[in-house]
Design a protein around this motif. Sequence first.
Motif, PDB file in Angstrom:
ATOM      1  N   ALA A 144       0.812  -1.221   0.000  1.00  0.00           N
ATOM      2  CA  ALA A 144       0.000   0.000   0.000  1.00  0.00           C
ATOM      3  C   ALA A 144       0.840   1.263   0.000  1.00  0.00           C
ATOM      4  O   ALA A 144       0.339   2.345  -0.334  1.00  0.00           O
ATOM      5  CB  ALA A 144      -0.942   0.009   1.201  1.00  0.00           C
ATOM      6  N   SER A 145       2.121   1.162   0.374  1.00  0.00           N
ATOM      7  CA  SER A 145       2.971   2.354   0.436  1.00  0.00           C
ATOM      8  C   SER A 145       3.718   2.624  -0.867  1.00  0.00           C
ATOM      9  O   SER A 145       4.479   3.585  -0.950  1.00  0.00           O
ATOM     10  CB  SER A 145       3.988   2.214   1.575  1.00  0.00           C
ATOM     11  N   ILE A 192       0.704  10.946  -8.742  1.00  0.00           N
ATOM     12  CA  ILE A 192      -0.629  10.354  -8.895  1.00  0.00           C
ATOM     13  C   ILE A 192      -1.061   9.674  -7.602  1.00  0.00           C
ATOM     14  O   ILE A 192      -2.188   9.857  -7.123  1.00  0.00           O
ATOM     15  CB  ILE A 192      -0.643   9.361 -10.068  1.00  0.00           C
ATOM     16  N   TYR A 193      -0.171   8.899  -7.000  1.00  0.00           N
ATOM     17  CA  TYR A 193      -0.540   8.194  -5.775  1.00  0.00           C
ATOM     18  C   TYR A 193      -0.641   9.129  -4.576  1.00  0.00           C
ATOM     19  O   TYR A 193      -1.307   8.807  -3.588  1.00  0.00           O
ATOM     20  CB  TYR A 193       0.452   7.063  -5.499  1.00  0.00           C
ATOM     21  N   LEU A 523      -5.403   2.913  -6.523  1.00  0.00           N
ATOM     22  CA  LEU A 523      -5.274   4.366  -6.456  1.00  0.00           C
ATOM     23  C   LEU A 523      -5.949   4.884  -5.191  1.00  0.00           C
ATOM     24  O   LEU A 523      -6.960   4.333  -4.758  1.00  0.00           O
ATOM     25  CB  LEU A 523      -5.914   5.011  -7.686  1.00  0.00           C
ATOM     26  N   PRO A 524      -5.397   5.932  -4.581  1.00  0.00           N
ATOM     27  CA  PRO A 524      -6.002   6.469  -3.348  1.00  0.00           C
ATOM     28  C   PRO A 524      -7.370   7.062  -3.635  1.00  0.00           C
ATOM     29  O   PRO A 524      -7.617   7.606  -4.711  1.00  0.00           O
ATOM     30  CB  PRO A 524      -5.003   7.542  -2.911  1.00  0.00           C
ATOM     31  N   SER A 525      -8.260   6.984  -2.661  1.00  0.00           N
ATOM     32  CA  SER A 525      -9.614   7.511  -2.837  1.00  0.00           C
ATOM     33  C   SER A 525      -9.812   8.837  -2.143  1.00  0.00           C
ATOM     34  O   SER A 525     -10.899   9.400  -2.184  1.00  0.00           O
ATOM     35  CB  SER A 525     -10.648   6.506  -2.310  1.00  0.00           C
ATOM     36  N   GLU A 526      -8.765   9.355  -1.482  1.00  0.00           N
ATOM     37  CA  GLU A 526      -8.924  10.622  -0.784  1.00  0.00           C
ATOM     38  C   GLU A 526      -7.574  11.310  -0.670  1.00  0.00           C
ATOM     39  O   GLU A 526      -6.518  10.689  -0.765  1.00  0.00           O
ATOM     40  CB  GLU A 526      -9.516  10.406   0.599  1.00  0.00           C
ATOM     41  N   SER A 527      -7.638  12.629  -0.494  1.00  0.00           N
ATOM     42  CA  SER A 527      -6.436  13.416  -0.263  1.00  0.00           C
ATOM     43  C   SER A 527      -6.248  13.599   1.235  1.00  0.00           C
ATOM     44  O   SER A 527      -7.008  13.092   2.047  1.00  0.00           O
ATOM     45  CB  SER A 527      -6.566  14.783  -0.940  1.00  0.00           C
ATOM     46  N   GLY A 528      -5.244  14.359   1.603  1.00  0.00           N
ATOM     47  CA  GLY A 528      -4.999  14.601   3.014  1.00  0.00           C
ATOM     48  C   GLY A 528      -6.058  15.476   3.649  1.00  0.00           C
ATOM     49  O   GLY A 528      -6.189  15.534   4.865  1.00  0.00           O
ATOM     50  N   GLU A 546     -15.401  11.472 -10.427  1.00  0.00           N
ATOM     51  CA  GLU A 546     -15.001  12.752 -10.997  1.00  0.00           C
ATOM     52  C   GLU A 546     -13.974  13.458 -10.104  1.00  0.00           C
ATOM     53  O   GLU A 546     -13.037  14.081 -10.595  1.00  0.00           O
ATOM     54  CB  GLU A 546     -16.222  13.641 -11.227  1.00  0.00           C
ATOM     55  N   TYR A 547     -14.158  13.353  -8.795  1.00  0.00           N
ATOM     56  CA  TYR A 547     -13.196  13.958  -7.878  1.00  0.00           C
ATOM     57  C   TYR A 547     -11.828  13.302  -8.034  1.00  0.00           C
ATOM     58  O   TYR A 547     -10.806  13.978  -8.164  1.00  0.00           O
ATOM     59  CB  TYR A 547     -13.671  13.817  -6.433  1.00  0.00           C
ATOM     60  N   LEU A 548     -11.798  11.963  -8.022  1.00  0.00           N
ATOM     61  CA  LEU A 548     -10.538  11.242  -8.129  1.00  0.00           C
ATOM     62  C   LEU A 548      -9.869  11.503  -9.469  1.00  0.00           C
ATOM     63  O   LEU A 548      -8.649  11.682  -9.543  1.00  0.00           O
ATOM     64  CB  LEU A 548     -10.780   9.746  -7.930  1.00  0.00           C
TER      65      LEU A 548
END
Length: 562
Positions: A144-145, A192-193, A523-528, A546-548
Amino acid sequence: MVNHGRSGGCVTCKQRRVKCDEAKPDCRACQRLKLRCGGYNRPKDAKLKFKDQNHRFCTNINQDVNSHSREIVRALTLRRLPEPDTAVQFYLGHYASMGRDMKSTRGFFELLLPAYFSEPEGSALSLAVSALASEVLSMWRQDASSFRSPRNSYSRAITRLQNALQDPIERGKPATVLAVLTLQIYENASAIYDLRRVSSTHHNGAASLLSSLAPNNMDRMVRAYLRKFMLHTEVSTAIRQQKPLESIAYSWIRSKDTMVVPENPSSALDAIGASVAELQASYMQFVTQGGSRTSLTCVVKEWIANAKRVDAQLLAWAENVPDYWRPVRLISGRDIDSSIPTYQSICEVYPSCQIASIWNLWRFQRLLLAKITLGSLNVSSDLGRLGFAYGQSFGDPTDFVNSQQRLQEVVDSVCYSIPFYLGNRTSRSSLTDFTDPTILLPSHDLLTDGTRLDRDRLDAGISRDDHRRHVIAQGPWRAMHPLSRLLTLCSEDHSKMITSLLRPGQREWICNQFLRVATLLYLPSESGNDMERSESMGGSADAQAEYLAKEIRKGAMLMTGP
């Protein structure tokens, strides 16, 4: 494709193929459209004409490079190496070799392979490739990292590269430029990640190296291929940012050095893409900054005329590609298993992921031209309500209908390509995918009656098993670009012009396929910023997609493809 002609006009007008009044310091045409005037001091040896040379796909040099690459692939398949060499073996075999040749690429990976094996262990290129390969293999091992935090391998590569740049001999080696560009690929994936904007430090550094080297410091063929690769990145970035091409990209288009290698369909498409980028930049600048009604009348006519001209070049490009490049249409339930998600039960298959992505790049250039035409006609309708005569000022009234039809056809074609990349895969990618018999991929190999599809040269240089492996490895990444591009266009379409033209349910289908890609690539589903995420997504799957997609486009700014 681009004809500078014999006139003494400014560089920008010649690039746009319009008449220049040669006013100084900036011509009036550029001032009126608020473009950067390229000036008049172009050296005599820069008078170049791009023309269709699609019959010249391969030279003896290119054949030697392809032969060398195939030998490396065979060697990589046979070798069983300890870490980190296992990662390098995996990356070079599945991403840098399979599904690629000099007839369809701009030459970067074809140069990378022999350069990597000729460099000593611990060189800047060796460490850069090892750092990138380790992260890619970690992703396939479901770490995952992967790409989400800098590792020691990346730091070692940066330190070694900095030392190489201080050495005049190493600074002039092709391997050093390849190392810089490899680290840019690492940075692209990391951005991207991380769902952040990509840094262009390595890309700009490579451009500076290429521009500052003396002609005898690097083989002309190597320099030409590297410039073609970087020119493609510049054109793609300009289109994504809706900005004019950088001046350095124009110098590469006009450079005699770039023309020492044969033009193939990829480089020919980039030359047309430069015109698309300039037209889009002119259109967006005028729309966002505004202009007088008097000048708008002329500008709208020019937008529509130029869009028609460039689209004609794109249609001519499609007519001149090799026959075996053309997609083959398969029908779900008849030619392919019905477990493979398709749009309208249609899937189009290609010789390789590389060629499929070139077609999607071509489609998005046409889509942008249709969008500019439709936007221009909408502006002209506003002018008509203000007292301007639409029929007299803006020509053929069928332009609107034709552009609508073109836009829908392009979006449909992109959707038809997605099953080729993804097959019936739904779970996160893992190394077992390469031997999993339950994974089904659409193929040109067999028709329903069991006979082989006769398509000359379709499998040249790649076995059926290698073709499957390269689609499994590269397919999700290749699908990410057109799907995220479509979703970004829809989310940025404040007038809902594009969204309103899609077929019922098409936007939802695109969203679902993009979320499938996000699962495959982890791919990550959220930002910080969780608050930003919750406000942007609104909870629905379509809003999440659309957000991703919008966040991923920030990292994909310097990547190849649409």
